[in-house]
Every structure is written in C-alpha cells, then in structure tokens.
Design a protein around this motif. Structure first.
Motif, mmCIF file in Angstrom:
data_model
loop_
_atom_site.group_PDB
_atom_site.id
_atom_site.type_symbol
_atom_site.label_atom_id
_atom_site.label_comp_id
_atom_site.label_asym_id
_atom_site.label_seq_id
_atom_site.Cartn_x
_atom_site.Cartn_y
_atom_site.Cartn_z
ATOM 1 N N LEU A 191 0.835 -1.198 0.000
ATOM 2 C CA LEU A 191 0.000 0.000 0.000
ATOM 3 C C LEU A 191 0.869 1.246 0.000
ATOM 4 O O LEU A 191 1.815 1.361 0.779
ATOM 5 C CB LEU A 191 -0.901 -0.002 1.243
ATOM 6 C CG LEU A 191 -2.071 0.975 1.261
ATOM 7 C CD1 LEU A 191 -3.057 0.649 0.153
ATOM 8 C CD2 LEU A 191 -2.774 0.911 2.615
ATOM 9 N N ARG A 192 0.525 2.159 -0.884
ATOM 10 C CA ARG A 192 1.203 3.448 -0.952
ATOM 11 C C ARG A 192 0.161 4.549 -0.782
ATOM 12 O O ARG A 192 -0.952 4.439 -1.292
ATOM 13 C CB ARG A 192 1.916 3.601 -2.298
ATOM 14 C CG ARG A 192 2.572 4.970 -2.502
ATOM 15 C CD ARG A 192 3.377 4.999 -3.782
ATOM 16 N NE ARG A 192 3.998 6.302 -3.997
ATOM 17 C CZ ARG A 192 4.902 6.547 -4.931
ATOM 18 N NH1 ARG A 192 5.308 5.574 -5.734
ATOM 19 N NH2 ARG A 192 5.418 7.756 -5.060
ATOM 20 N N PHE A 193 0.525 5.604 -0.066
ATOM 21 C CA PHE A 193 -0.384 6.730 0.142
ATOM 22 C C PHE A 193 0.077 7.944 -0.655
ATOM 23 O O PHE A 193 1.280 8.180 -0.817
ATOM 24 C CB PHE A 193 -0.431 7.122 1.621
ATOM 25 C CG PHE A 193 -1.256 6.209 2.482
ATOM 26 C CD1 PHE A 193 -2.625 6.387 2.589
ATOM 27 C CD2 PHE A 193 -0.665 5.170 3.186
ATOM 28 C CE1 PHE A 193 -3.389 5.548 3.395
ATOM 29 C CE2 PHE A 193 -1.417 4.332 3.987
ATOM 30 C CZ PHE A 193 -2.779 4.524 4.089
ATOM 31 N N ALA A 194 -0.897 8.710 -1.118
ATOM 32 C CA ALA A 194 -0.671 10.070 -1.620
ATOM 33 C C ALA A 194 -1.656 10.957 -0.871
ATOM 34 O O ALA A 194 -2.866 10.655 -0.837
ATOM 35 C CB ALA A 194 -0.905 10.154 -3.128
ATOM 36 N N GLN A 230 -1.742 16.000 -10.956
ATOM 37 C CA GLN A 230 -0.292 15.865 -10.982
ATOM 38 C C GLN A 230 0.121 14.814 -12.016
ATOM 39 O O GLN A 230 -0.672 13.970 -12.435
ATOM 40 C CB GLN A 230 0.232 15.459 -9.609
ATOM 41 C CG GLN A 230 0.012 16.493 -8.518
ATOM 42 C CD GLN A 230 0.576 16.018 -7.195
ATOM 43 O OE1 GLN A 230 1.679 15.485 -7.130
ATOM 44 N NE2 GLN A 230 -0.179 16.216 -6.125
ATOM 45 N N ALA A 231 1.398 14.861 -12.396
ATOM 46 C CA ALA A 231 1.925 13.824 -13.276
ATOM 47 C C ALA A 231 1.788 12.475 -12.580
ATOM 48 O O ALA A 231 2.144 12.349 -11.402
ATOM 49 C CB ALA A 231 3.387 14.109 -13.592
ATOM 50 N N PRO A 232 1.252 11.461 -13.259
ATOM 51 C CA PRO A 232 1.025 10.158 -12.609
ATOM 52 C C PRO A 232 2.260 9.597 -11.913
ATOM 53 O O PRO A 232 2.162 9.053 -10.804
ATOM 54 C CB PRO A 232 0.576 9.265 -13.766
ATOM 55 C CG PRO A 232 -0.058 10.208 -14.738
ATOM 56 C CD PRO A 232 0.752 11.471 -14.647
ATOM 57 N N ASP A 233 3.428 9.733 -12.526
ATOM 58 C CA ASP A 233 4.638 9.179 -11.905
ATOM 59 C C ASP A 233 4.993 9.891 -10.611
ATOM 60 O O ASP A 233 5.641 9.306 -9.727
ATOM 61 C CB ASP A 233 5.817 9.276 -12.874
ATOM 62 C CG ASP A 233 5.732 8.246 -13.996
ATOM 63 O OD1 ASP A 233 4.930 7.294 -13.858
ATOM 64 O OD2 ASP A 233 6.449 8.402 -14.995
ATOM 65 N N ALA A 234 4.563 11.149 -10.477
ATOM 66 C CA ALA A 234 4.911 11.914 -9.278
ATOM 67 C C ALA A 234 4.259 11.340 -8.026
ATOM 68 O O ALA A 234 4.780 11.498 -6.918
ATOM 69 C CB ALA A 234 4.502 13.377 -9.459
ATOM 70 N N VAL A 235 3.108 10.682 -8.193
ATOM 71 C CA VAL A 235 2.395 10.132 -7.037
ATOM 72 C C VAL A 235 2.287 8.608 -7.100
ATOM 73 O O VAL A 235 1.649 7.990 -6.252
ATOM 74 C CB VAL A 235 0.986 10.754 -6.910
ATOM 75 C CG1 VAL A 235 1.085 12.225 -6.570
ATOM 76 C CG2 VAL A 235 0.161 10.532 -8.173
#
Length: 295
Positions: free
Chosen positions: A121-124, A134-139
């Motif tokens: 799991l990753r959070f933004a 935002q740019a998808p890769d940034a998050v």
C-alpha cells in the motif's frame, strides 16, 4: 451516539472522528466522522464486508481477473481502508495506491487498525482532484485495473471530484480495460446520482448502476454505485454476481443499457462549470430518513 464498547477519538482537523469496537468476535470496528458512519473494518477477517455497497465493489473486483491474480488498484478516499484490506488478502501482492486528504487521519487509522501482513500500500495525501492533476509518476498513479472513487467529507461529495473534467482525469489514469467504481449517496428521485451516471457515460463507453431500491417519493437515502469502463463490464455477465446479496434477503437492482438510459432520463452531463456538491443531510429529500445502508 450510544456506545456498546469504548470509543477512541482519532485526529482529523475540523472533524470529530470516533473509532468504536462493534463486535469483539470478529474484531470489527466502525469509524464515524461527524456522527456519520464511514467504514467498518474487521481485523480478524478482512473478507467480512458489512455494508452492501462495499460488497458490490468487492465482488466487481473479484470478477476483474482470475482468483488470486494481483491487480493494480487505486482508492480515491478509503476511510478505514476496508477495500484495500480486502484486496490485500484476496489478491496478495496487488500494488495499491490510496489517495487521502489527511495524512494525520490515515496514519491514525493504520496505527489503530493494522493492515494485513504483506499489504502493498502506498499513500498520496491531499485533495484528490489536485492529486489527479499531478503527473502520474509523481504520485505513483500508474494505469489502474480498478479505481474506487469514494470521496466524502463527512456526508458530502465535493463538486471538484464530481465533474466531466475530474472523471476524464481518472479515465486517463486507468488501464485500457480498467474498471472505475463510484460510490454516491442519494434518495427520492436520485437527481444527483442520475447526473453523475450521465457524466460517467460521457467519459466511458460502458456504464451500469446498482441501486438498493428503485426510487419512489418515500425512498430513503442510500448508496448508489456507478460502474464505468472503456471495456464491457464482464463481471456483470456472471449469473451469481449478486447471488450472495439475494441469499441474505437483499435485492439490489442493476441498471444497464436502455433501462439505465430511462433512469438517467436526460439528466445533463456535469462539468466544472455546473458541478455542485452532493446533497447535504439537511436536504429535504433526506428528512426523517436513516442515513446508512447497513441493515
């Protein structure tokens, strides 16, 4: 609110959040925000899903790929992380991104209700519309096999995350056959939900709506789930997709094709210029109604 078990207050700036143990045997907890139930989580059995709309989305996830196969999931708003927990145990190794407004709240939830072992799991953190811009890769928002849109601030969905422009951002970040599931709340004539379905239909080729009951003037507010995809909604072709609901005496209604068009009834597509927040609890349609769908 009356309490059967001790209540823990969680941090969430500007809101009153309570965490209550509601069943010791299953170690199930309910999270309320400003008195409105937001999530039910079972630590003992993450597959145990209390609310019908959550079960509808979970069964759709089940139908997106063979059992146990990892999927890339994005959760825009996740409350107590009920669905991320479900995916972690039913599809081990699935990379999941959770977008939440408050880092303090999310960390408090994970500390109080630990995630299943091995959860990826990753959070933004931040406003979901701003994160989507935002740019998808940034998050770390890579093309999603499933995107769950469950964006509530207490009992209201902001206009910022309910427009053609917002759903277009979500579509651009979905895999070619990716599924989008949007949880709404509406009652009576479903005016708000019909416009949301029309809007999703302007972005995605395939749309279906699941209602707990067909509306009439006395219909209490309830969850409305809209499923959308650029590809056919194959999970709905299974004859037993909602059989588990009917086995416990529920009879959700699935609207597709001409029946869905009749229900939408010409509702206008919502843009940033015309979007409004979802109906608040003091909306006349919600008078004297029970604001939850967990019977």
């Amino acid at each position: 609110m009356s309490s059967r078990h001790p209540v823990v207050v969680l941090p969430f700036a500007g809101h009153h959040v309570e965490l209550e143990l509601i069943d010791r045997r299953s170690r199930s907890y309910e999270i309320d925000v400003d008195g409105i139930p937001q999530s039910v989580v079972s630590l003992r059995e993450p597959r145990m899903l209390e609310w019908p709309y959550v079960r509808h989305i979970a069964r759709a996830i089940d139908g997106c790929a063979p059992s146990g196969q990892p999927l890339r999931l994005v959760h825009l708003g996740a409350g107590g992380l009920t669905l991320p927990r479900y995916a972690a145990v039913t599809r081990p190794g699935s990379p999941q991104l959770v977008v939440e407004l408050s880092e303090e709240f999310a960390q408090a939830v994970v500390a109080a209700l630990p995630l299943p072992e091995g959860t990826s799991l990753r959070f933004a953190f931040g406003d979901a519309r701003a994160v989507a811009e935002q740019a998808p890769d940034a998050v770390g928002w890579h093309p999603a096999d499933v995107t769950v849109v469950d964006l509530w601030e207490a009992a209201v969905i902001s206009a910022r995350v309910a427009s053609l422009e917002f759903y277009s951002l979500v579509a651009a970040r979905s895999a070619p056959s990716g599924l989008v599931a949007v949880n709404l709340l509406d009652g009576a004539d479903h005016r708000y939900a019909r416009a949301q379905a029309a809007t999703l239909g302007a972005v995605f080729e395939h749309v279906a709506v699941v209602l707990e009951a067909m509306p009439d003037p006395t219909t209490p507010p309830g969850n409305v789930v809209v499923f959308a995809s650029a590809s056919p909604l194959g999970f709905m072709e299974s004859g037993d997709w909602l059989s588990s609901e009917r086995s416990i005496g529920r009879d959700p209604r699935v609207l597709r094709g001409a029946e869905l068009e009749d229900w939408i009834d010409g509702a206008a597509v919502v843009t940033d210029a015309t979007a409004i927040d979802s109906p608040a609890l003091d909306d006349p349609r919600f008078a004297d109604a029970v604001f939850r769908d967990d019977d």
